[in-house]
Motif scaffolding. Structure first.
Motif, PDB file in Angstrom:
ATOM      1  N   SER A  14       0.835  -1.210   0.000  1.00 34.99           N
ATOM      2  CA  SER A  14       0.000   0.000   0.000  1.00 34.99           C
ATOM      3  C   SER A  14       0.866   1.255   0.000  1.00 34.99           C
ATOM      4  O   SER A  14       0.577   2.224  -0.704  1.00 34.99           O
ATOM      5  N   ILE A  15       1.939   1.235   0.797  1.00 32.45           N
ATOM      6  CA  ILE A  15       2.843   2.386   0.848  1.00 32.45           C
ATOM      7  C   ILE A  15       3.550   2.566  -0.496  1.00 32.45           C
ATOM      8  O   ILE A  15       3.621   3.672  -1.040  1.00 32.45           O
ATOM      9  N   LEU A  16       4.074   1.467  -1.029  1.00 34.27           N
ATOM     10  CA  LEU A  16       4.824   1.548  -2.282  1.00 34.27           C
ATOM     11  C   LEU A  16       3.925   1.871  -3.478  1.00 34.27           C
ATOM     12  O   LEU A  16       4.416   2.344  -4.503  1.00 34.27           O
ATOM     13  N   SER A  17       2.625   1.614  -3.352  1.00 33.80           N
ATOM     14  CA  SER A  17       1.690   1.871  -4.449  1.00 33.80           C
ATOM     15  C   SER A  17       1.053   3.252  -4.372  1.00 33.80           C
ATOM     16  O   SER A  17       0.193   3.584  -5.201  1.00 33.80           O
ATOM     17  N   TRP A  18       1.463   4.052  -3.416  1.00 38.56           N
ATOM     18  CA  TRP A  18       0.930   5.405  -3.289  1.00 38.56           C
ATOM     19  C   TRP A  18       1.204   6.196  -4.564  1.00 38.56           C
ATOM     20  O   TRP A  18       2.331   6.252  -5.056  1.00 38.56           O
ATOM     21  N   LYS A  19       0.167   6.818  -5.115  1.00 37.65           N
ATOM     22  CA  LYS A  19       0.296   7.498  -6.399  1.00 37.65           C
ATOM     23  C   LYS A  19       1.198   8.724  -6.327  1.00 37.65           C
ATOM     24  O   LYS A  19       1.692   9.207  -7.350  1.00 37.65           O
ATOM     25  N   GLY A  20       1.432   9.244  -5.135  1.00 36.02           N
ATOM     26  CA  GLY A  20       2.325  10.380  -4.996  1.00 36.02           C
ATOM     27  C   GLY A  20       3.750  10.090  -5.410  1.00 36.02           C
ATOM     28  O   GLY A  20       4.492  11.000  -5.806  1.00 36.02           O
ATOM     29  N   TRP A  21       4.147   8.816  -5.340  1.00 37.00           N
ATOM     30  CA  TRP A  21       5.497   8.443  -5.771  1.00 37.00           C
ATOM     31  C   TRP A  21       5.694   8.664  -7.262  1.00 37.00           C
ATOM     32  O   TRP A  21       6.834   8.825  -7.719  1.00 37.00           O
ATOM     33  N   LEU A  22       4.600   8.669  -8.036  1.00 33.09           N
ATOM     34  CA  LEU A  22       4.729   8.816  -9.486  1.00 33.09           C
ATOM     35  C   LEU A  22       5.364  10.154  -9.859  1.00 33.09           C
ATOM     36  O   LEU A  22       6.139  10.241 -10.805  1.00 33.09           O
ATOM     37  N   VAL A  23       5.019  11.194  -9.103  1.00 36.28           N
ATOM     38  CA  VAL A  23       5.586  12.520  -9.384  1.00 36.28           C
ATOM     39  C   VAL A  23       7.084  12.512  -9.150  1.00 36.28           C
ATOM     40  O   VAL A  23       7.880  12.978  -9.978  1.00 36.28           O
ATOM     41  N   LEU A  24       7.495  11.968  -7.996  1.00 40.18           N
ATOM     42  CA  LEU A  24       8.919  11.907  -7.674  1.00 40.18           C
ATOM     43  C   LEU A  24       9.662  10.968  -8.616  1.00 40.18           C
ATOM     44  O   LEU A  24      10.825  11.207  -8.956  1.00 40.18           O
ATOM     45  N   ALA A  25       8.974   9.904  -9.051  1.00 45.38           N
ATOM     46  CA  ALA A  25       9.618   8.925  -9.939  1.00 45.38           C
ATOM     47  C   ALA A  25      10.018   9.554 -11.263  1.00 45.38           C
ATOM     48  O   ALA A  25      11.040   9.180 -11.854  1.00 45.38           O
ATOM     49  N   ARG A  26       9.248  10.516 -11.740  1.00 46.89           N
ATOM     50  CA  ARG A  26       9.578  11.179 -13.002  1.00 46.89           C
ATOM     51  C   ARG A  26      10.855  12.006 -12.892  1.00 46.89           C
ATOM     52  O   ARG A  26      11.499  12.305 -13.899  1.00 46.89           O
ATOM     53  N   LEU A  27      11.197  12.384 -11.675  1.00 50.14           N
ATOM     54  CA  LEU A  27      12.380  13.217 -11.456  1.00 50.14           C
ATOM     55  C   LEU A  27      13.601  12.408 -11.027  1.00 50.14           C
ATOM     56  O   LEU A  27      14.698  12.956 -10.910  1.00 50.14           O
ATOM     57  N   THR A  28      13.417  11.124 -10.795  1.00 55.54           N
ATOM     58  CA  THR A  28      14.478  10.310 -10.195  1.00 55.54           C
ATOM     59  C   THR A  28      15.761  10.310 -11.019  1.00 55.54           C
ATOM     60  O   THR A  28      16.863  10.442 -10.467  1.00 55.54           O
ATOM     61  N   TYR A  29      15.645  10.171 -12.331  1.00 56.12           N
ATOM     62  CA  TYR A  29      16.841  10.083 -13.167  1.00 56.12           C
ATOM     63  C   TYR A  29      17.657  11.378 -13.091  1.00 56.12           C
ATOM     64  O   TYR A  29      18.879  11.347 -12.935  1.00 56.12           O
TER      65      TYR A  29
END
Length: 340
Positions: free
Chosen positions: A260-275
């Motif tokens: 549930s924590i790892l599937s939080w949609k808020g991570w998608l925003v940060l994931a786009r910036l990870t690289y």
């Protein structure tokens, strides 16, 4: 067929373009301009990387800076050695994916051979050169170019990931259907010990060298040969296997609150910036340290926490600019090209 050839060209071109556009920008700024802009008492520490970028910038662009120069002590954008590993693995990944798809047994054997060969090579090199179990616990500076950044050492984890992806593609739906029929209390009994075991393995990989690192730093004592060979040859395989099992648990419905924590949609925003964060963070750290005009202490932890939060925030803000100005426009252009 021509269509198949175009798809393969697109497969590799997309990857190269996706990684290289922001990479070139960071290479220009951090590799060449930093040394001209940054002033401070420790800017001399940037000289080695600046010189390496002048001499070997092409190795970064061609994704061979983990091989050129061979005996690298100072490298251009030091942390980007992994991009070369990743690109090299990406080039050969279709061989194993196709094998696993058409001939699963042959694919599993080929993957096993790669993992075992990498393990043996790591053990032999570690033993022959008397290296430590990791660069952080090694008194010898040759660890980086002999082991740390070489693709035949690093491929184990990537290969485990390929096999894990195939397992989920092949059996994922069956696992999900099976888990749905299991009562909740039994899911806890099944998943709990597996989560505990995999987390224990990961904890051992990360913190298992604590005593060895302390001895090497404080007592100038090299870890034993047995510790070095066993840890150096098994750590990445153990970590990747544990992570693969955890991913399969989450995907099959046994992830619980962790999923549930790892599937939080808020991570998608940060994931786009990870690289971009990955590309930028070390340069920002180097710039801050080189400009410092007072000693920096790791204790108290409060000061380290302020540094961590500050660098992280700066990295994400800078990454947002790179994403908006470089990555996203490139994505739109690429999409238009594919439509045509």
């Amino acid at each position: 067929p021509r269509e198949m050839g175009v798809k393969w060209i697109a497969y590799y071109f997309h990857r190269y373009l996706r990684l290289t556009a922001p990479y070139l920008l960071v290479l220009l700024v951090e590799g060449f301009l930093y040394r001209q802009w940054v002033t401070g008492p420790f800017t001399w520490a940037l000289d080695g990387g600046h010189k390496a970028c002048q001499d070997y910038w092409y190795a970064n662009v061609l994704y061979i800076n983990n091989l050129v120069p061979w005996k690298a002590q100072e490298v251009c954008l030091g942390h980007t050695w992994y991009l070369s590993n990743d690109m090299q693995f990406y080039l050969i990944a279709p061989i194993f994916v196709i094998l696993l798809f058409w001939k699963p047994i042959a694919g599993m054997i080929a993957s096993g051979v790669v993992i075992m060969s990498s393990t043996v090579v790591t053990a032999v090199v570690t033993y022959h050169y008397g290296l430590g179990p990791a660069s952080a616990a090694d008194l010898k500076t040759d660890n980086f170019w002999l082991l740390y950044n070489k693709p035949w050492i690093r491929i184990r984890a990537y290969q485990v990931g390929i096999v894990g992806g195939w397992i989920y593609w092949k059996y994922g739906q069956a696992l999900q259907d099976c888990v749905k029929r299991i009562p909740e209390w039994r899911k806890v009994l099944i998943a709990g010990p597996v989560w505990a075991a995999t987390c224990a393995i990961q904890w051992a990989v990360v913190f298992g060298l604590y005593d060895d690192i302390k001895k090497s730093r404080l007592q100038n004592e090299q870890p034993s040969v047995a510790d070095s060979v066993s840890y150096g040859s098994l750590d990445r395989t153990a970590w990747s296997l544990a992570l693969t099992v955890q991913i399969l648990l989450c995907q099959s419905g046994l992830g619980g609150f962790i999923n549930s924590i790892l599937s939080w949609k808020g991570w998608l925003v940060l994931a786009r910036l990870t690289y971009s964060v990955y590309l930028l963070h070390l340069g920002l750290m180097s710039m801050m340290v080189s400009m410092m005009r007072h000693p920096f202490y790791l204790h108290p932890d409060f000061e380290m926490g302020i540094w961590y939060l500050g660098i992280m925030t700066m990295s994400y803000l800078a990454a947002t600019l790179v994403y908006v100005c470089v990555e996203q426009p490139l994505t739109f252009l690429e999409a238009l090209t594919y439509r045509k």
